[in-house]
Design a protein around this motif. Sequence first.
Motif, PDB file in Angstrom:
ATOM      1  N   LYS A 169       0.806  -1.226   0.000  1.00 43.00           N
ATOM      2  CA  LYS A 169       0.000   0.000   0.000  1.00 43.00           C
ATOM      3  C   LYS A 169       0.838   1.275   0.000  1.00 43.00           C
ATOM      4  CE  LYS A 169      -3.972  -2.141   2.054  1.00 43.00           C
ATOM      5  NZ  LYS A 169      -4.228  -3.018   3.144  1.00 43.00           N
ATOM      6  N   VAL A 209      -7.890   4.609  -2.777  1.00 47.14           N
ATOM      7  CA  VAL A 209      -8.902   3.576  -2.522  1.00 47.14           C
ATOM      8  C   VAL A 209      -8.154   2.241  -2.333  1.00 47.14           C
ATOM      9  CG1 VAL A 209     -11.073   2.549  -3.314  1.00 47.14           C
ATOM     10  CG2 VAL A 209     -10.453   4.822  -4.088  1.00 47.14           C
ATOM     11  N   GLU A 263      -8.235   0.279   0.172  1.00 44.24           N
ATOM     12  CA  GLU A 263      -9.046  -0.744   0.852  1.00 44.24           C
ATOM     13  C   GLU A 263     -10.396  -0.835   0.154  1.00 44.24           C
ATOM     14  OE1 GLU A 263      -8.068  -2.449   3.497  1.00 44.24           O
ATOM     15  OE2 GLU A 263      -6.290  -1.324   4.114  1.00 44.24           O
ATOM     16  N   GLY A 264     -11.008  -1.991   0.226  1.00 43.91           N
ATOM     17  CA  GLY A 264     -12.359  -2.167  -0.312  1.00 43.91           C
ATOM     18  C   GLY A 264     -12.373  -2.384  -1.812  1.00 43.91           C
ATOM     19  N   GLU A 265     -13.573  -2.211  -2.371  1.00 45.62           N
ATOM     20  CA  GLU A 265     -13.753  -2.522  -3.787  1.00 45.62           C
ATOM     21  C   GLU A 265     -13.678  -1.281  -4.666  1.00 45.62           C
ATOM     22  OE1 GLU A 265     -17.446  -4.769  -3.811  1.00 45.62           O
ATOM     23  OE2 GLU A 265     -16.191  -6.568  -3.745  1.00 45.62           O
ATOM     24  N   ALA A 266     -13.407  -1.497  -5.934  1.00 44.75           N
ATOM     25  CA  ALA A 266     -13.363  -0.397  -6.898  1.00 44.75           C
ATOM     26  C   ALA A 266     -13.340  -0.970  -8.309  1.00 44.75           C
ATOM     27  CB  ALA A 266     -12.112   0.454  -6.677  1.00 44.75           C
ATOM     28  N   THR A 303     -11.734  -4.928 -12.085  1.00 47.90           N
ATOM     29  CA  THR A 303     -12.386  -4.812 -10.782  1.00 47.90           C
ATOM     30  C   THR A 303     -11.377  -5.203  -9.719  1.00 47.90           C
ATOM     31  OG1 THR A 303     -13.274  -7.049 -10.924  1.00 47.90           O
ATOM     32  CG2 THR A 303     -14.727  -5.266 -11.600  1.00 47.90           C
ATOM     33  N   ASN A 325     -10.333  -5.649  -5.429  1.00 46.11           N
ATOM     34  CA  ASN A 325     -10.723  -5.848  -4.034  1.00 46.11           C
ATOM     35  C   ASN A 325      -9.474  -5.685  -3.178  1.00 46.11           C
ATOM     36  OD1 ASN A 325     -12.246  -6.438  -1.819  1.00 46.11           O
ATOM     37  ND2 ASN A 325     -12.284  -8.651  -2.163  1.00 46.11           N
ATOM     38  N   ASN A 326      -9.501  -4.719  -2.261  1.00 44.62           N
ATOM     39  CA  ASN A 326      -8.348  -4.413  -1.400  1.00 44.62           C
ATOM     40  C   ASN A 326      -7.052  -4.249  -2.201  1.00 44.62           C
ATOM     41  OD1 ASN A 326      -9.834  -4.353   0.967  1.00 44.62           O
ATOM     42  ND2 ASN A 326      -9.633  -6.560   1.269  1.00 44.62           N
ATOM     43  N   ARG A 336     -18.159  -2.103  -9.650  1.00 39.14           N
ATOM     44  CA  ARG A 336     -18.187  -1.832  -8.217  1.00 39.14           C
ATOM     45  C   ARG A 336     -17.745  -0.402  -7.997  1.00 39.14           C
ATOM     46  NH1 ARG A 336     -14.142  -6.775  -7.119  1.00 39.14           N
ATOM     47  NH2 ARG A 336     -15.396  -8.422  -8.017  1.00 39.14           N
TER      48      ARG A 336
END
Lengths: 148, 409
Positions: free
Chosen positions: B141, B239, B241-244, B258, B260-261, B357
């Motif tokens: 990250k 972004v 963390e999470g979805e995008a 797509t 995820n994390n 997402r």
Amino acid sequence: MLKVAIFPPNSLILSDLVERAGHEPLTIMETISKKVRDVEIDSPPLNITAEEPSKGLQYASAEAPSGVRGRLSVFGPLYEKADAIIALKDAPMNFGCLGCARTNEFLLYMIKKSGIPQLVLTYPKTEEEARSVVSRILAFLKEVEGND
Amino acid sequence: MIKIAQLACGPEYSGIQKEIEKAAHMVNAQVIFPDVSYEYIKETTDITGFEAQSPGLQLMFARARALVEGLVEADAVFLATCFRCAEGALLKNEVRRYIQKNSNLPVVMYSFTENTKSDELLTRMEALQTIAERKQLLGRKRQEGLTLGLDSGSATTKAVIMRDNEVIGTGWHPTQAVIRSANKAVDDALSEAGVTINDLEAIGTTGYGRHTLGKHFNANLIQEELTVNSKGAVWTADVLEGEATVIDIGGMDNKVITINNGIPDSFTMGGICAGASGRFLEITANRVGVDISELSELSMKGNPKNVHMASYCIIFGIQDLVTELAAGVSREDVAAAACYSVAEQVYEQQLQEVDIREPLIQVGGTSLILGLNRAFEDILKIKPIVPKHSQFIGAIGGALLSSAFIGEE
């Protein structure tokens, strides 16, 4: 001896029936095994290359998926050189299948319009129906042979 | 060696099975075919309720179920059917949803023709391999130390210098000779950052010219653009963390990924038509007599609905625009219509293959064209995030990921 094409073209049962009646079944097993043994081509698993879908253009337009055209290039010639055709419609996939519903539809259409002596039956659901299918196939082959 | 499960209908009769296996072999992956019984196929059709007429497609769903139920082990999934097969397209998408809902396997979909070659599949296979094998690296990250990221794209070459999780220098040059263009971009980035190439602690390359540049610059990381760009996109958009969902429309292709994390789990890549690329917008800019950098402002002044376009094709679409210009339609409307055409084609051809997402992150050089951002918002009813440095995401991803190799031989 008649050259008899079958549908599905890889049905071992139909092929065996034709052979027992003393005729030559035209099956894809033979066509594919020739391709597979061709040392000039290296395109496993079937040794089909981009050439076959192109050859399939004589049966279907470029808008048909490549897999349909590739199959037709292999199966189409079998029906063209046959003296008679035996087809079993609505058979389960383990009886013999091409994997592709669109190719199935088109081959049945090719059979219909070929004008070659043909017997089109529906896959039997009971033992009694199965016995009837076998007798009708044998009678059909005898009749075509007599007319030949 | 990772195992990529092939769930496909038609490649053997299209004569492209060898190409699929060649691409997998090039990334040191093995293609496997989940083995299932006839009864299992029938049972799967009953359970899923998708009564495909093609037995090959029924087999495809049964193989997906075998993966999900753990009867067969694989690290990633390659889902493919013949281009133009309607039944295949319907089932393929449902199989993809089924796998993603019930497992963590990364999936890539592809529609092939008899002309599909291993080179077209390579980036996709490489991305599957990276996702399966380098999860820890992709989960990174923060950028650390002083690193350079280089993105050798089909249209432009980008360089980014990062220090302690901040971009301190950027460079950009049209891609001509790969190494020469990269040298210019790197010189600009170094100059802006106020450092020399000898100060760099790690280098990462991506894009079409990644291998050439990787060798030339002795890079620590040489990686395909799908995973690197998505990392750069989530970092710039914050972004992590999470979805995008990332929409990356580059000079000559487009990607939808797509995430995820911070790790991609599904992606599609345009490969059939060039109409949904920056090149289409570049030609439009040329036609309306402005530089590509001015197309953004011009497109915002126009209304795409005033222009009739019958084709997304880079030739026929441009022909439509020229005809409309000749008929007296304004340059602004034509610029807006070109943006709309690109967004609509990406929507119709790429976005149908993934479940969008939010947030939606728009990146790549074309993300700076406001008319294109507006077109996506109109079509998707979602306002895309266009992060700072959105045109440099590949280079940023390279700089960020390569920092994991600082101190390694």
